[in-house]
Each structure stands twice: as C-alpha cells, then as structure tokens.
Enzyme design. Structure first.
Site, PDB file in Angstrom:
ATOM      1  N   LYS A 108      -3.546  -2.589  16.004  1.00 24.95           N
ATOM      2  CA  LYS A 108      -4.216  -1.512  15.258  1.00 24.95           C
ATOM      3  C   LYS A 108      -5.148  -0.730  16.191  1.00 24.95           C
ATOM      4  CE  LYS A 108      -2.546  -2.279  11.122  1.00 24.95           C
ATOM      5  NZ  LYS A 108      -1.555  -1.340  10.557  1.00 24.95           N
ATOM      6  N   ASN A 134      -3.609 -13.957   2.208  1.00 21.75           N
ATOM      7  CA  ASN A 134      -4.802 -13.305   1.672  1.00 21.75           C
ATOM      8  C   ASN A 134      -5.256 -13.917   0.344  1.00 21.75           C
ATOM      9  OD1 ASN A 134      -3.295 -10.337   2.912  1.00 21.75           O
ATOM     10  ND2 ASN A 134      -4.988 -11.405   3.858  1.00 21.75           N
ATOM     11  N   ASP A 179     -12.607 -16.076  10.855  1.00 26.56           N
ATOM     12  CA  ASP A 179     -13.253 -15.419   9.706  1.00 26.56           C
ATOM     13  C   ASP A 179     -14.689 -15.046  10.036  1.00 26.56           C
ATOM     14  OD1 ASP A 179     -11.232 -15.275   7.879  1.00 26.56           O
ATOM     15  OD2 ASP A 179     -11.698 -17.167   6.901  1.00 26.56           O
ATOM     16  N   TYR A 239      -2.345  -8.895  16.031  1.00 29.64           N
ATOM     17  CA  TYR A 239      -2.196  -7.905  14.930  1.00 29.64           C
ATOM     18  C   TYR A 239      -3.322  -6.873  15.027  1.00 29.64           C
ATOM     19  CZ  TYR A 239      -3.489  -5.929  10.456  1.00 29.64           C
ATOM     20  OH  TYR A 239      -3.893  -5.047   9.481  1.00 29.64           O
ATOM     21  N   ILE A 270       0.832  -1.208   0.000  1.00 27.33           N
ATOM     22  CA  ILE A 270       0.000   0.000   0.000  1.00 27.33           C
ATOM     23  C   ILE A 270       0.865   1.255   0.000  1.00 27.33           C
ATOM     24  CG2 ILE A 270      -1.814   1.236   1.253  1.00 27.33           C
ATOM     25  CD1 ILE A 270      -2.557  -1.779   2.183  1.00 27.33           C
ATOM     26  N   SER A 282      -7.246  -0.559  10.277  1.00 24.44           N
ATOM     27  CA  SER A 282      -7.892  -1.697   9.609  1.00 24.44           C
ATOM     28  C   SER A 282      -9.321  -1.871  10.097  1.00 24.44           C
ATOM     29  CB  SER A 282      -7.087  -2.970   9.908  1.00 24.44           C
ATOM     30  OG  SER A 282      -7.800  -4.118   9.488  1.00 24.44           O
TER      31      SER A 282
END
Ligand code: WQD
Length: 342
Positions: free
Chosen positions: A154, A200, A296, A150, A13, A125
């Site tokens: 954030k 990913n 998920d 992780y 990014i 995120s």
C-alpha cells in the site's frame, strides 16, 4: 454520467462502491478475477440498483486483458480495489503480494497512459501510518514503517502513484486511507464474505453469531486502553463507498495528488464492538481472552477533517448501524455467497 472502471469491484468494498456509483447515475465496469469474491455479487448489485454492471473476468496484471477493456469502453476514471489484502498471509507469501499488488497497479497505469485516462482513485490503508505516528492520524503526517508486506504494498503504491502524477500534469490521483470497514448494504444482499477463517474482527463475530464458529478469541486485554482491548476506527462500508464516489468526482475535476483519511474519527474497543453487536443482534457472543496478536497497535483512528472539508464527505452511520447491517447480511447469507451455489 461518467464511465468508471472498478478493479476488484466484486469484492467487499468494491461492490458497495459499485452500488453507490450506480445510484449516483454513473456507469460502472467491474474487472475482477474472483480470487476473493463471487460472480453472484453482480446479480446482487443488479437486484439492489436495477442496473446490471458490466462485468469482465480479468486478471488486472494481464495487460492484454486490461487493454481490451479500455479499447472497448470510453473510461473516464479508475477506482483500483484489486489486490491481495490478508496481513498475516502477506508475511508467508511476500513475493505473491508484491507481484500481484504492484504489478496490477503498474499494468493499469501503463494502459491508462496508452488511452489517455488520467483519473485514479486508490484503495489505500491507514496501516501506512505505521506504529510511530500518534492517533488521530492526519494526512500530513510522514508515513511510517510497515510491519508486513501487505502494508508495504500500500505504501509503495502510494509512492508509485505520486511519482506517476508528478510526471504527468494531467493526472489526478486520490489516495484513500481506509480505517476499519465493517457493515453491509441495508438490503443484506451484499456484505463481507472472507474466504476461510476470518482475519478481521467483525466477520469473525458474525460467523460466531450465525453458528459457523464456536467462539471469538479477543487478542489481548492488557493494552494501555480504557478496557485493555485495542481501539479501532470502524467505518460503515456504505459510508466508505460514498467517500469513493466523492473522491472520483473530485478527481475528474482536479489535477495532482490528494490523500484522504476515510474514517469516523471515533475509536471503539474490541469489547465495545462485541457489546454493540450483542445489543444490535440480540445474540450473545461467546469469547475468550487470548494472547496479543503480533503487530496489533493499542489504538488507531482518523482525523477526518480533510475529507469533510475537501470532499464534502463525512461518515454518518453509527456503530449500531454497522453491527445491525453486518448481522442482517450474515443472517441472510449464513454461508456467504457460496450459500447461493446450487
Ligand atoms: C481489529 C481489532 C484485533 C480478530 C486490519 C488490517 C487493515 C485493514 C483492516 C485491509 C484488533 C481484534 C480481531 C479476532 C480480535 N485490512 N481482533 N479477534 O487489524 O485493525 O486492521 O484490517 O485493508 O489494513 O491491518 O483489523 O479486524 O483484524 O482487528 O480480538 O479474531 O480486533 O486484535 O484489535 P485491524 P482487525
């Protein structure tokens, strides 16, 4: 023209944001320790824009190295991409994730305070919404409980930045909550190049398409969604980059903290993405249906209204653009940037 420091600017990014910033007439310094990127990205950015960004090999946790950059440059703002970002790995190495992601942010903030630099854009995120909020996610929603270190980094960094801004009325902080960035610059010169087995979806698909992987495993097709597979808000990385450009420009003309969702507001399922990729590339993707992946969620997507209203930014590239550009990058760089190594 402003001079903007991009930490982690050689990454996926960061490199696309560097292109958008340079093409908008800003001057860019990239500070990166190349942990998850390659110095050839600097050459590629120069090839695309005709301008070679100033590159500094730098561990953003090291205050002497960071101070050196601020001492040698009049920096107007910082976009902070640098950080470890593998969800699964973060559960195996929590100390490294907290140390690296939090420490680099605190080091940056301390040096910025020393030099009176007040404009900060953070790569956050959508994961900070957690499992309890219902999509479409709105910035005004309470943050949720995170499912891995992780994501917690954030969420914690958002809090650190909010408190830092509360203590310094001159600070301007933009918290950008990304959804699912995919795609690549239309030149195919820069793109997503994960180390090792991709976590990913899109990089895994493109590696199957280019013959580096046998087949894709779809992590579950028994979710409560139209086709049973999870839905995500995929956003073209160049749309995301342009969102950063708008955010740093707003930061330089405002004070306080603003949160923005950077997503399209339109979810697609795993099977829809596979189909779209096959149509865009003309390549059939081998896949099998496997077990669900721990953590998920069935569906997550953005309410993108605030970014359009306050940043004057809206994602414009389609899923077809994302698939076509992802394939253009991978087909031109079958081994990613390493393929360039002599
Ligand atoms: C998308 C969908 C998988 C791989 C993560 C992070 C998020 C951000 C983006 C860093 C899911 C399915 C995937 C595969 C599959 N990361 N899938 N087979 O999990 O939405 O978000 O990446 O900033 O913080 O949480 O993205 O691409 O991993 O998965 O079926 O081999 O594709 O189950 O439904 P995710 P993803």
């Amino acid at each position: 023209m402003s001079r903007i420091l991009l930490t982690g600017g050689a990454g996926f990014i960061g490199s696309h944001t560097a292109v958008a910033m340079i093409e908008a007439g800003h001057s860019v310094i990239i500070a990166d320790n190349l942990y998850n990127s390659d110095e050839v990205v600097i050459d590629r950015i120069e090839k695309i824009t005709g301008v070679r960004p100033d590159f500094r090999f730098c561990d953003v946790c090291d205050n002497n190295q960071v101070r050196e950059i601020f001492r040698e440059n009049e920096i107007d703002g910082v976009i902070h991409f640098a950080g470890y970002k593998a969800v699964g790995e973060s559960s195996e190495k929590p100390l490294e994730y907290y140390r690296n992601n939090i420490d680099s942010t605190l080091t940056l903030l301390e040096i910025m305070r020393e030099f009176g630099v007040c404009n900060f854009v953070f790569s956050s995120s959508a994961t900070v919404y957690g499992p309890d909020n219902e999509p479409p996610y709105k910035e005004s929603m309470k943050k949720g409980s995170c499912s891995n270190p992780y994501s917690w980094t954030k969420s914690m960094i958002e809090q650190i930045l909010t408190d830092a801004a509360a203590a310094n009325p001159d600070m301007s902080v933009m918290l950008l909550r990304y959804f699912n960035p995919i795609g690549a610059h239309k030149s195919g010169l820069i793109g997503e190049d994960p180390q090792g087995i991709p976590n990913n979806l899109m990089p895994f698909i493109t590696q199957v398409a280019v013959g580096r992987r046998e087949e894709l495993t779809v992590f579950g097709d028994d979710y409560d969604t139209p086709d049973g597979t999870c839905r995500r808000d995929y956003i073209h990385v160049m749309d995301l980059a342009e969102g950063h450009l708008k955010a740093i420009e707003l930061a330089m003309s405002s004070k306080g903290v603003e949160i923005f969702n950077l997503g399209t507001g339109v979810p697609y399922s795993v099977l829809e993405v596979i189909k779209a990729f096959e149509n865009a590339s003309g390549i059939m993707i081998n896949y099998t249906i496997g077990d669900r992946r721990e953590g998920d969620l069935p569906g997550l997507w953005a309410d993108a209204e605030k970014a359009e209203r306050m940043l004057g930014w809206k994602a414009v590239r389609t899923l077809d653009d994302m698939c076509r550009d992802s394939w253009n990058w991978q087909s031109k760089n079958p081994k990613g940037y390493k393929g360039d190594k002599k």
